[in-house]
Design an enzyme around this catalytic site. Sequence first.
Site, PDB file in Angstrom:
ATOM      1  N   ASP A  35      44.308  -8.154-106.595  1.00 34.01           N
ATOM      2  CA  ASP A  35      44.695  -8.882-108.169  1.00 34.01           C
ATOM      3  C   ASP A  35      46.169  -8.624-108.211  1.00 34.01           C
ATOM      4  O   ASP A  35      46.754  -7.452-107.616  1.00 34.01           O
ATOM      5  CB  ASP A  35      44.168  -8.288-109.193  1.00 34.01           C
ATOM      6  CG  ASP A  35      44.108  -8.792-110.667  1.00 34.01           C
ATOM      7  OD1 ASP A  35      43.963 -10.123-110.485  1.00 34.01           O
ATOM      8  OD2 ASP A  35      44.699  -8.520-111.534  1.00 34.01           O
TER       9      ASP A  35
ATOM     10  N   PHE B 269      54.307 -20.319-104.724  1.00 34.12           N
ATOM     11  CA  PHE B 269      53.659 -20.574-105.908  1.00 34.12           C
ATOM     12  C   PHE B 269      54.076 -19.835-106.954  1.00 34.12           C
ATOM     13  O   PHE B 269      54.849 -19.095-106.935  1.00 34.12           O
ATOM     14  CB  PHE B 269      52.033 -20.555-105.462  1.00 34.12           C
ATOM     15  CG  PHE B 269      51.380 -19.250-105.438  1.00 34.12           C
ATOM     16  CD1 PHE B 269      51.753 -18.484-104.248  1.00 34.12           C
ATOM     17  CD2 PHE B 269      50.868 -18.613-106.633  1.00 34.12           C
ATOM     18  CE1 PHE B 269      51.218 -17.114-104.235  1.00 34.12           C
ATOM     19  CE2 PHE B 269      50.641 -17.362-106.563  1.00 34.12           C
ATOM     20  CZ  PHE B 269      50.684 -16.615-105.167  1.00 34.12           C
TER      21      PHE B 269
ATOM     22  N   ASP C  37      57.463 -17.859-107.947  1.00 37.79           N
ATOM     23  CA  ASP C  37      58.380 -17.822-106.709  1.00 37.79           C
ATOM     24  C   ASP C  37      59.624 -18.478-107.039  1.00 37.79           C
ATOM     25  O   ASP C  37      60.876 -17.837-106.989  1.00 37.79           O
ATOM     26  CB  ASP C  37      57.640 -18.401-105.492  1.00 37.79           C
ATOM     27  CG  ASP C  37      56.694 -17.353-105.035  1.00 37.79           C
ATOM     28  OD1 ASP C  37      56.758 -16.015-105.342  1.00 37.79           O
ATOM     29  OD2 ASP C  37      55.960 -17.842-104.062  1.00 37.79           O
TER      30      ASP C  37
ATOM     31  N   LYS D 290      58.490 -14.442 -96.483  1.00 38.66           N
ATOM     32  CA  LYS D 290      57.699 -13.780 -97.674  1.00 38.66           C
ATOM     33  C   LYS D 290      56.746 -12.802 -97.468  1.00 38.66           C
ATOM     34  O   LYS D 290      56.726 -11.663 -98.196  1.00 38.66           O
ATOM     35  CB  LYS D 290      57.140 -14.895 -98.453  1.00 38.66           C
ATOM     36  CG  LYS D 290      56.475 -14.475 -99.920  1.00 38.66           C
ATOM     37  CD  LYS D 290      55.861 -15.587-100.725  1.00 38.66           C
ATOM     38  CE  LYS D 290      55.160 -15.005-101.901  1.00 38.66           C
ATOM     39  NZ  LYS D 290      54.472 -15.862-102.664  1.00 38.66           N
TER      40      LYS D 290
ATOM     41  N   HIS E  55      54.541  -8.387-102.229  1.00 35.08           N
ATOM     42  CA  HIS E  55      53.572  -7.054-102.658  1.00 35.08           C
ATOM     43  C   HIS E  55      52.338  -7.309-102.146  1.00 35.08           C
ATOM     44  O   HIS E  55      51.404  -6.297-101.810  1.00 35.08           O
ATOM     45  CB  HIS E  55      53.559  -7.561-104.377  1.00 35.08           C
ATOM     46  CG  HIS E  55      53.323  -8.738-104.610  1.00 35.08           C
ATOM     47  ND1 HIS E  55      53.912 -10.083-103.858  1.00 35.08           N
ATOM     48  CD2 HIS E  55      52.368  -9.499-105.360  1.00 35.08           C
ATOM     49  CE1 HIS E  55      53.375 -11.164-104.316  1.00 35.08           C
ATOM     50  NE2 HIS E  55      52.462 -11.009-105.298  1.00 35.08           N
TER      51      HIS E  55
HETATM   52  P1  IMP Z   1      46.074 -13.602-108.455  1.00 31.23           P
HETATM   53  O1  IMP Z   1      46.147 -11.953-108.505  1.00 31.23           O
HETATM   54  O2  IMP Z   1      46.016 -14.243-107.335  1.00 31.23           O
HETATM   55  O3  IMP Z   1      45.024 -14.057-109.380  1.00 31.23           O
HETATM   56  O4  IMP Z   1      47.722 -13.880-109.000  1.00 31.23           O
HETATM   57  C1  IMP Z   1      47.647 -13.832-110.511  1.00 31.23           C
HETATM   58  C2  IMP Z   1      49.040 -14.708-110.843  1.00 31.23           C
HETATM   59  O5  IMP Z   1      50.142 -13.798-110.719  1.00 31.23           O
HETATM   60  C3  IMP Z   1      49.272 -15.928-110.362  1.00 31.23           C
HETATM   61  O6  IMP Z   1      48.592 -16.896-111.124  1.00 31.23           O
HETATM   62  C4  IMP Z   1      50.656 -16.027-110.318  1.00 31.23           C
HETATM   63  O7  IMP Z   1      51.081 -16.625-111.817  1.00 31.23           O
HETATM   64  C5  IMP Z   1      51.313 -14.592-110.129  1.00 31.23           C
HETATM   65  N1  IMP Z   1      51.515 -14.240-108.976  1.00 31.23           N
HETATM   66  C6  IMP Z   1      50.774 -13.415-108.024  1.00 31.23           C
HETATM   67  N2  IMP Z   1      51.395 -13.499-106.905  1.00 31.23           N
HETATM   68  C7  IMP Z   1      52.394 -14.125-106.787  1.00 31.23           C
HETATM   69  C8  IMP Z   1      53.357 -14.327-105.906  1.00 31.23           C
HETATM   70  O8  IMP Z   1      53.347 -14.151-104.684  1.00 31.23           O
HETATM   71  N3  IMP Z   1      54.171 -15.459-106.224  1.00 31.23           N
HETATM   72  C9  IMP Z   1      54.524 -16.020-107.387  1.00 31.23           C
HETATM   73  N4  IMP Z   1      53.606 -15.861-108.414  1.00 31.23           N
HETATM   74  C10 IMP Z   1      52.498 -14.803-107.911  1.00 31.23           C
END
Ligand code: IMP
Length: 193
Positions: free
Chosen positions: A71, A149, A152, A170, A175
């Site tokens: 997450d 996405f 970014d 990247k 993270h």
């Molecule tokens: P999830 O953990 O994949 O559900 O990510 C949660 C939300 O955090 C995503 O919908 C993005 O809006 C944001 N997010 C997480 N990782 C990234 C990344 O590497 N780049 C940009 N946005 C991120």
Amino acid sequence: MIKQLVMATNNANKLREAREILAPLGIEVLSQREAGANCDPEENGASFAENALIKAKAVYEAVKLPTIADDSGLCVDAMDGRPGVYSARYAPEGQHCAKLLEEMKNVPDGKRGAAFECTIAYIDENGSHTMTGECRGAIGHEQRGTNGFGYDPVFMVGKRTMAELTADEKNAISHRGAALRELYKYLKERFGD
Ligand code: IMP
């Protein structure tokens, strides 16, 4: 060493990154679809770790194989760490960056620090373990770049936005990459070669 690991996602990019980083351990990473799990639990935790555990537990209960879930989100210093666990729900699809730039429009350079954070939960028959990764940067003043996405295009690492980096660039600093490398170390220490 364990032979198979299920990742509680069907996201092709997340799967590819996990497969690349765990490949030296000889572990096959299955998507939740490949493992035969069809879970979409409500992510109502108060932290990245709680949400990662919710997702990992749901899939583990269905498949009873070692499972990981991640997450992640963006934590902005000037916004007291928001949007954090609400990163995906912060704005309607496609409007996250524009809304963030608007909310940050009066914040001066030097106070625009932010971090992408990721927690991975690992779970097997012996219990669970979480590991985290962080990528620090700053919120820019405009959207730039077409890779990646989410946030970014407004997340600056040095002079470029994350959306101006290649996928390999990247992954080397992200993270999620950092958390996956912690997972690699954990599995290597726990299960040996
Ligand atoms: P999830 O953990 O994949 O559900 O990510 C949660 C939300 O955090 C995503 O919908 C993005 O809006 C944001 N997010 C997480 N990782 C990234 C990344 O590497 N780049 C940009 N946005 C991120």
